[in-house]
Design a protein around this motif. Sequence first.
Motif, PDB file in Angstrom:
ATOM      1  N   GLN A   8     -34.461  19.187 -20.021  1.00  0.00           N
ATOM      2  CA  GLN A   8     -33.155  19.121 -19.364  1.00  0.00           C
ATOM      3  C   GLN A   8     -33.208  20.053 -18.168  1.00  0.00           C
ATOM      4  OE1 GLN A   8     -29.792  20.399 -21.681  1.00  0.00           O
ATOM      5  NE2 GLN A   8     -28.333  19.762 -20.133  1.00  0.00           N
ATOM      6  N   ARG A   9     -32.753  19.567 -17.025  1.00  0.00           N
ATOM      7  CA  ARG A   9     -32.789  20.349 -15.792  1.00  0.00           C
ATOM      8  C   ARG A   9     -31.369  20.624 -15.290  1.00  0.00           C
ATOM      9  NH1 ARG A   9     -37.961  20.241 -13.681  1.00  0.00           N
ATOM     10  NH2 ARG A   9     -39.322  18.690 -14.629  1.00  0.00           N
ATOM     11  N   ASN A  10     -31.221  21.724 -14.565  1.00  0.00           N
ATOM     12  CA  ASN A  10     -29.937  21.996 -13.923  1.00  0.00           C
ATOM     13  C   ASN A  10     -29.885  21.268 -12.581  1.00  0.00           C
ATOM     14  OD1 ASN A  10     -31.437  23.573 -12.106  1.00  0.00           O
ATOM     15  ND2 ASN A  10     -30.738  25.520 -12.954  1.00  0.00           N
ATOM     16  N   TYR A  11     -28.823  21.470 -11.829  1.00  0.00           N
ATOM     17  CA  TYR A  11     -28.669  20.737 -10.568  1.00  0.00           C
ATOM     18  C   TYR A  11     -29.653  21.194  -9.492  1.00  0.00           C
ATOM     19  CZ  TYR A  11     -25.879  24.712  -8.964  1.00  0.00           C
ATOM     20  OH  TYR A  11     -25.451  25.961  -8.612  1.00  0.00           O
ATOM     21  N   HIS A  12     -30.323  22.323  -9.705  1.00  0.00           N
ATOM     22  CA  HIS A  12     -31.376  22.781  -8.784  1.00  0.00           C
ATOM     23  C   HIS A  12     -32.732  22.170  -9.130  1.00  0.00           C
ATOM     24  CE1 HIS A  12     -29.001  25.789  -6.721  1.00  0.00           C
ATOM     25  NE2 HIS A  12     -28.627  26.324  -7.877  1.00  0.00           N
ATOM     26  N   GLY A  13     -32.812  21.516 -10.293  1.00  0.00           N
ATOM     27  CA  GLY A  13     -34.071  20.937 -10.735  1.00  0.00           C
ATOM     28  C   GLY A  13     -34.878  21.840 -11.638  1.00  0.00           C
ATOM     29  N   ASP A  14     -34.329  23.021 -11.957  1.00  0.00           N
ATOM     30  CA  ASP A  14     -35.014  23.961 -12.847  1.00  0.00           C
ATOM     31  C   ASP A  14     -34.819  23.540 -14.302  1.00  0.00           C
ATOM     32  OD1 ASP A  14     -35.606  25.619 -10.614  1.00  0.00           O
ATOM     33  OD2 ASP A  14     -33.629  26.569 -10.807  1.00  0.00           O
ATOM     34  N   THR A  70     -35.985  12.964 -19.566  1.00  0.00           N
ATOM     35  CA  THR A  70     -34.876  13.906 -19.669  1.00  0.00           C
ATOM     36  C   THR A  70     -34.160  13.737 -20.999  1.00  0.00           C
ATOM     37  OG1 THR A  70     -33.380  12.365 -18.570  1.00  0.00           O
ATOM     38  CG2 THR A  70     -34.493  13.978 -17.188  1.00  0.00           C
TER      39      THR A  70
END
Length: 72
Positions: A8-14, A70
């Motif tokens: 699962q990634r945040n909106y920054h792609g991390d 994801t």
Amino acid sequence: MEEITKVQRNYHGDIISFQTSGGRIISYRKAVLEASEGLLQGVDLQENEMGDYEIYSTGSTDKGFDDFPTIF
């Protein structure tokens, strides 16, 4: 022994969390802890320049998790 199957990634792609082959969703920090304890297979840990550990996939050509599906 479990392995990482999804990310699962945040909106920054991390990457912020992982899903394991056992169905558990664990945070990035928990995954690093479990990898250091030998509880996760298929991953490596590397210390970055700030002294923090980062987790990498040993089964990926780029050692990242870009080809993992994801969670959501």
